[in-house]
Design a protein around this motif. Structure first.
Motif, PDB file in Angstrom:
ATOM      1  N   LYS A  88     107.256  11.658  64.016  1.00 13.00           N
ATOM      2  CA  LYS A  88     106.679  12.952  64.320  1.00 13.00           C
ATOM      3  C   LYS A  88     106.067  12.911  65.711  1.00 13.00           C
ATOM      4  O   LYS A  88     105.980  11.871  66.342  1.00 13.00           O
ATOM      5  CB  LYS A  88     105.625  13.327  63.278  1.00 13.00           C
ATOM      6  CG  LYS A  88     106.171  13.525  61.865  1.00 13.00           C
ATOM      7  CD  LYS A  88     105.066  13.944  60.912  1.00 13.00           C
ATOM      8  CE  LYS A  88     105.614  14.152  59.509  1.00 13.00           C
ATOM      9  NZ  LYS A  88     104.538  14.566  58.557  1.00 13.00           N
ATOM     10  N   GLY A  89     105.639  14.081  66.169  1.00  6.78           N
ATOM     11  CA  GLY A  89     105.049  14.148  67.489  1.00  6.78           C
ATOM     12  C   GLY A  89     106.110  14.263  68.560  1.00  6.78           C
ATOM     13  O   GLY A  89     107.286  14.514  68.286  1.00  6.78           O
ATOM     14  N   THR A  90     105.710  14.094  69.801  1.00  3.37           N
ATOM     15  CA  THR A  90     106.646  14.183  70.917  1.00  3.37           C
ATOM     16  C   THR A  90     107.450  12.896  71.046  1.00  3.37           C
ATOM     17  O   THR A  90     107.046  11.835  70.563  1.00  3.37           O
ATOM     18  CB  THR A  90     105.892  14.443  72.223  1.00  3.37           C
ATOM     19  OG1 THR A  90     105.031  13.325  72.512  1.00  3.37           O
ATOM     20  CG2 THR A  90     105.053  15.707  72.125  1.00  3.37           C
ATOM     21  N   PHE A  91     108.593  12.986  71.702  1.00  4.06           N
ATOM     22  CA  PHE A  91     109.422  11.809  71.938  1.00  4.06           C
ATOM     23  C   PHE A  91     110.098  11.923  73.304  1.00  4.06           C
ATOM     24  O   PHE A  91     110.142  13.000  73.903  1.00  4.06           O
ATOM     25  CB  PHE A  91     110.462  11.640  70.824  1.00  4.06           C
ATOM     26  CG  PHE A  91     111.425  12.797  70.683  1.00  4.06           C
ATOM     27  CD1 PHE A  91     112.687  12.744  71.260  1.00  4.06           C
ATOM     28  CD2 PHE A  91     111.078  13.937  69.965  1.00  4.06           C
ATOM     29  CE1 PHE A  91     113.583  13.809  71.119  1.00  4.06           C
ATOM     30  CE2 PHE A  91     111.963  14.989  69.811  1.00  4.06           C
ATOM     31  CZ  PHE A  91     113.216  14.930  70.387  1.00  4.06           C
ATOM     32  N   ALA A  92     110.596  10.816  73.777  1.00  2.95           N
ATOM     33  CA  ALA A  92     111.274  10.775  75.074  1.00  2.95           C
ATOM     34  C   ALA A  92     112.780  10.693  74.855  1.00  2.95           C
ATOM     35  O   ALA A  92     113.248  10.227  73.817  1.00  2.95           O
ATOM     36  CB  ALA A  92     110.800   9.581  75.894  1.00  2.95           C
ATOM     37  N   VAL A  93     113.529  11.157  75.828  1.00  3.61           N
ATOM     38  CA  VAL A  93     114.994  11.115  75.776  1.00  3.61           C
ATOM     39  C   VAL A  93     115.515  10.420  77.027  1.00  3.61           C
ATOM     40  O   VAL A  93     115.140  10.782  78.147  1.00  3.61           O
ATOM     41  CB  VAL A  93     115.596  12.530  75.667  1.00  3.61           C
ATOM     42  CG1 VAL A  93     117.119  12.462  75.757  1.00  3.61           C
ATOM     43  CG2 VAL A  93     115.182  13.186  74.360  1.00  3.61           C
ATOM     44  N   THR A  94     116.365   9.427  76.820  1.00  2.00           N
ATOM     45  CA  THR A  94     116.980   8.698  77.925  1.00  2.00           C
ATOM     46  C   THR A  94     118.473   8.986  77.956  1.00  2.00           C
ATOM     47  O   THR A  94     119.142   8.925  76.917  1.00  2.00           O
ATOM     48  CB  THR A  94     116.749   7.180  77.773  1.00  2.00           C
ATOM     49  OG1 THR A  94     115.339   6.919  77.805  1.00  2.00           O
ATOM     50  CG2 THR A  94     117.418   6.407  78.905  1.00  2.00           C
ATOM     51  N   VAL A  95     118.985   9.312  79.123  1.00  2.00           N
ATOM     52  CA  VAL A  95     120.408   9.592  79.322  1.00  2.00           C
ATOM     53  C   VAL A  95     120.993   8.499  80.192  1.00  2.00           C
ATOM     54  O   VAL A  95     120.458   8.193  81.265  1.00  2.00           O
ATOM     55  CB  VAL A  95     120.615  10.971  79.983  1.00  2.00           C
ATOM     56  CG1 VAL A  95     122.086  11.193  80.315  1.00  2.00           C
ATOM     57  CG2 VAL A  95     120.103  12.081  79.075  1.00  2.00           C
ATOM     58  N   GLU A  96     122.094   7.898  79.749  1.00  4.49           N
ATOM     59  CA  GLU A  96     122.770   6.841  80.500  1.00  4.49           C
ATOM     60  C   GLU A  96     124.243   7.201  80.669  1.00  4.49           C
ATOM     61  O   GLU A  96     124.906   7.596  79.698  1.00  4.49           O
ATOM     62  CB  GLU A  96     122.638   5.507  79.784  1.00  4.49           C
ATOM     63  CG  GLU A  96     121.211   5.022  79.635  1.00  4.49           C
ATOM     64  CD  GLU A  96     121.113   3.776  78.781  1.00  4.49           C
ATOM     65  OE1 GLU A  96     121.314   2.668  79.323  1.00  4.49           O
ATOM     66  OE2 GLU A  96     120.843   3.919  77.566  1.00  4.49           O
ATOM     67  N   THR A  97     124.754   7.055  81.870  1.00  7.80           N
ATOM     68  CA  THR A  97     126.172   7.284  82.129  1.00  7.80           C
ATOM     69  C   THR A  97     126.953   6.050  81.697  1.00  7.80           C
ATOM     70  O   THR A  97     126.747   4.958  82.227  1.00  7.80           O
ATOM     71  CB  THR A  97     126.425   7.574  83.616  1.00  7.80           C
ATOM     72  OG1 THR A  97     125.615   8.679  84.026  1.00  7.80           O
ATOM     73  CG2 THR A  97     127.886   7.910  83.857  1.00  7.80           C
ATOM     74  N   VAL A  98     127.841   6.239  80.727  1.00  7.62           N
ATOM     75  CA  VAL A  98     128.638   5.123  80.224  1.00  7.62           C
ATOM     76  C   VAL A  98     129.906   4.960  81.055  1.00  7.62           C
ATOM     77  O   VAL A  98     130.290   3.847  81.425  1.00  7.62           O
ATOM     78  CB  VAL A  98     128.985   5.334  78.738  1.00  7.62           C
ATOM     79  CG1 VAL A  98     129.875   4.201  78.223  1.00  7.62           C
ATOM     80  CG2 VAL A  98     127.719   5.437  77.900  1.00  7.62           C
ATOM     81  N   SER A  99     130.584   6.077  81.353  1.00  6.02           N
ATOM     82  CA  SER A  99     131.807   6.022  82.152  1.00  6.02           C
ATOM     83  C   SER A  99     132.074   7.397  82.752  1.00  6.02           C
ATOM     84  O   SER A  99     131.554   8.415  82.294  1.00  6.02           O
ATOM     85  CB  SER A  99     132.999   5.598  81.284  1.00  6.02           C
ATOM     86  OG  SER A  99     133.240   6.553  80.259  1.00  6.02           O
TER      87      SER A  99
END
Length: 489
Positions: free
Chosen positions: A432-443
């Motif tokens: 619960k609560g806030t969360f972070a999002v990470t984006v990674e370029t795979v290809s």
């Protein structure tokens, strides 16, 4: 804009002391026969972030969310810290981040909340990000203001500022260092550089912040402005807070450096008005092409296929309800009629109607690169917008544990070239609560991204958009080999 890292020159010097010399290029000795090793990519050991003073409103509540991606340190051991302290002699430090992978949050409702100076080191430095989100629920400046606290730098561009009658735009300057910084501010309108009465040589004392009301710099009332901030000495963090009497308020993020092709990702599907602001930074006029990357492919906006911008001037175009119910990203290119000219660009996005309108900004952004993270996502109202340019791309999305616990969740999606994919991030399991999002370029790619956070309040579609770009959590460090022979010279 480069995240502050440990000095590579210092690292090489340290190796030289230990080995007699650190040979990083070939010389004229027998050692030339040895192959030269490529640079190693290592996690940064120190990061700095600066957050502007959030709001002077008595009706404002601000949330700070600090986060470092789990595994960003590349397995490096040791302890680390990530702390935000006030850029003023008074005030308390915020709750520190003590471990990677789980956000740390703090809140304030004080109208005199100060700007913050942040430092992370050790395993908490690579990829460290801080989101500052403010909600002003009534009165002047009513709206949602969001910004990803920025690394200090010596130059910033902002496209979409204003000194118009309905706007109050403040440029916030924060100096993280002990020594003073001297900053020049240039404002460019439709006729070129505006003569500023006090924009040259603004002094920002060490460990302090200075707000500058743009309308006090010039007498002109200009709707669309490009702001160029240059630190002639020292370094600063810079952000523009835009307050509109009718359209609410938000932070105007820095735009990508001038380039001949730009991407502005994440214009919401329900945008009621989109206004494009472009500045030509070259010595020649710029002839541009405009395209919208939709979920199904590229289209050319009717009546806005091209745009001409005079050298050293700011031009604007009202693209109205450009997205027409489908999330999209604006791609700016150079016409082949003339030589390509670098430009700076951003759009002002409006949602809602009548007295229930709210605005946010989407600047041209650098690509996501290896990894980018945005904090303060909610279980409802968060949308990631991803656009691939050139080639199809594969992207990995990681939602962290929530601020109250839970487990991270991973998802891989495909983005076809020339399209925009707008998706809610996966929710943390049992958290619960806030969360972070990470984006990674795979290809594939390159990939460009932004995050929209929408939290409606009393019928007003409050929202804010944060661009996402490479966090520069890894740096190339030249591989050195010992050369004790140099001691004989």
């Amino acid at each position: 804009m480069n995240r502050s890292t440990i000095s590579l020159a210092g690292a090489v010097a340290a190796l030289a002391v230990l080995t007699g010399a650190a040979v990083v290029t070939g010389g004229g000795d027998d050692h030339d026969t040895a192959p030269v090793a490529s640079a190693a990519r290592l996690p940064v050991q120190r990061s700095n972030l600066l957050c502007p003073a959030p709001s002077g409103s008595e009706f404002a509540k601000t949330t700070y969310t600090s986060f470092t991606p789990q595994g960003a340190s590349g397995g490096a051991g040791g302890s680390g810290s990530a702390q935000l302290v006030p850029a003023t002699p008074k005030g308390k430090a915020l709750k520190p981040l003590t471990a990677a992978g789980k956000p740390a949050t703090s809140t304030t409702d004080k109208p005199d909340a100060p700007a913050l100076i942040g430092t992370a080191d050790g395993p908490l430095a690579p990829g460290w990000t801080v989101q500052q989100t403010t909600v002003v629920d009534t009165g002047d400046g009513r709206g949602m203001l969001g910004t990803s606290c920025a690394a200090p730098d010596s130059e910033f561009w902002f496209a979409g500022a204003s000194t118009g009658a309905d706007r109050q735009d403040y440029l916030h300057l924060v100096n993280p260092d002990d020594t003073p910084a001297v900053v020049d501010v240039e404002l460019y309108g439709k006729d070129g550089l505006l003569k500023a009465s006090t924009g040259d040589g603004i002094t920002v004392a060490g460990k302090t912040a200075v707000p500058v009301l743009l309308s006090t710099l010039v007498a002109d009332k200009v709707q669309d402005l490009t702001v160029h901030v240059v630190a002639r000495s020292g370094r600063v963090g810079a952000a523009v807070q835009a307050v509109d009497k009718k359209l609410g308020s938000d932070w105007l993020p820095p735009a990508a450096e001038p380039a001949t092709s730009l991407v502005l990702p994440g214009i919401p599907a329900d945008a009621s008005d989109v206004r494009l602001v472009v500045y030509a930074a070259g010595s020649d006029d710029a002839d541009l092409t405009l395209q919208l990357a939709t979920p199904t492919g590229l289209i050319t906006p009717a009546g806005h296929e091209t745009m001409h911008v005079k050298s050293g001037m700011t031009s604007s175009a009202d693209l109205k309800d450009l997205t027409k119910g489908e999330a999209g990203s604006l791609l700016i290119g150079s016409s082949k009629v003339h030589a390509a000219v670098p430009v700076v660009a951003g759009v002002i996005v409006t949602r809602g109607k009548g007295s229930k309108q709210e605005m946010a900004f989407v600047p041209a952004v650098p690509e996501v690169g290896a990894r980018s993270t945005v904090a303060d996502n909610r279980t409802k109202g968060s949308t990631l917008s991803l656009v691939a340019v050139g080639k199809d791309a594969s992207v990995k999305i990681t939602s962290s544990a929530g601020s109250t616990g839970g487990s991270p969740v991973l998802k891989t999606i495909s983005v076809k070239a020339g399209t925009t994919v707008a998706v809610p991030p996966p929710l943390p399991e049992s958290g619960k609560g806030t969360f972070a999002v990470t984006v990674e370029t795979v290809s594939g790619g390159p990939v460009y991204a932004s995050r929209t956070l929408a939290v409606p309040l009393d019928g007003v579609p409050m929202f804010t958009i944060q661009p996402m770009s490479d966090d520069h959590g890894m740096v190339a460090v030249p591989v050195a080999r010992p050369d004790l022979g140099i001691l004989n010279h």
